[in-house]
Motif scaffolding. Sequence first.
Motif, mmCIF file in Angstrom:
data_model
loop_
_atom_site.group_PDB
_atom_site.id
_atom_site.type_symbol
_atom_site.label_atom_id
_atom_site.label_comp_id
_atom_site.label_asym_id
_atom_site.label_seq_id
_atom_site.Cartn_x
_atom_site.Cartn_y
_atom_site.Cartn_z
ATOM 1 N N MET A 1 -0.839 3.493 1.810
ATOM 2 C CA MET A 1 -2.013 3.511 0.466
ATOM 3 C C MET A 1 -2.504 4.645 0.651
ATOM 4 N N ALA B 1 -0.122 7.176 -1.651
ATOM 5 C CA ALA B 1 -0.760 6.709 -2.404
ATOM 6 C C ALA B 1 -1.654 7.510 -3.468
ATOM 7 N N ILE B 2 -2.766 6.781 -2.596
ATOM 8 C CA ILE B 2 -3.658 6.979 -3.029
ATOM 9 C C ILE B 2 -3.835 8.943 -3.776
ATOM 10 N N ARG C 1 -1.482 10.050 -6.180
ATOM 11 C CA ARG C 1 -2.312 9.651 -7.958
ATOM 12 C C ARG C 1 -3.373 10.498 -7.748
ATOM 13 N N LEU D 1 5.653 8.921 -5.911
ATOM 14 C CA LEU D 1 4.671 8.275 -5.988
ATOM 15 C C LEU D 1 5.496 6.941 -6.489
ATOM 16 N N GLU E 1 5.076 3.287 -3.940
ATOM 17 C CA GLU E 1 4.649 2.214 -4.482
ATOM 18 C C GLU E 1 5.123 1.060 -4.649
ATOM 19 N N TYR F 1 -0.628 -5.649 -3.837
ATOM 20 C CA TYR F 1 -1.251 -3.985 -4.121
ATOM 21 C C TYR F 1 -1.618 -3.070 -5.640
ATOM 22 N N GLU F 2 -2.861 -2.793 -5.595
ATOM 23 C CA GLU F 2 -2.947 -2.289 -7.067
ATOM 24 C C GLU F 2 -4.011 -1.054 -6.793
ATOM 25 N N TYR F 3 -3.641 -0.178 -7.200
ATOM 26 C CA TYR F 3 -4.416 1.084 -7.139
ATOM 27 C C TYR F 3 -6.061 1.185 -6.687
ATOM 28 N N ASP F 4 -6.421 0.726 -7.443
ATOM 29 C CA ASP F 4 -8.364 0.666 -7.349
ATOM 30 C C ASP F 4 -8.337 0.587 -6.769
ATOM 31 N N LYS G 1 -7.614 1.622 -2.779
ATOM 32 C CA LYS G 1 -8.841 2.939 -2.970
ATOM 33 C C LYS G 1 -10.651 2.322 -2.355
#
Length: 154
Positions: free
Chosen positions: A96, A99-100, A103, A119, A123, A144-147, A150
């Motif tokens: 994670m 990935a951050i 991104r 990326l 993911e 899993y969601e990016y926001d 984070k």
Amino acid sequence: MARMHSRRRGSSGSDRPTAEEPPEWSEVDEEAIESRVVELAEEGYDPSQIGRKLRDEGVQGIPVPNVKLATGKKVTEILEENDATDDFPEDLRNLMERAIRLRDHMERNPGDAQNKRALQNTESKIRRLVDYYRGDRLDAEFTYEYDEAKELLE
């Protein structure tokens, strides 16, 4: 066996020697090792970093080459017994974080096609790991969601 996201095969590496008991030169008390593991976890170290520190620095100046041979338990088992585990497994947390970073890099460099592919692969690995851990170490509804990732890692 081939790699997950490329057609190449991995290079063969050496294996750790099979041992059934700790070496004679590393006579450290099990309780001292367990207390040091918990102490390092409270300082914010991950299980792999704890094993590396015990190997390099040791306990009371004596190195511990293998925690499982010395105590009969893995580092993660010791942490679970003492309620010092993280919310997320270490491998999922590391992916994670990667990935951050990717991104953020993609936002600054939108034309970077290699990192766009990296990326996507990262993911994909995260989603696969979430499916593996869902229900056992993660909530049954976790996705899993990016926001959200984070926010969770900050």
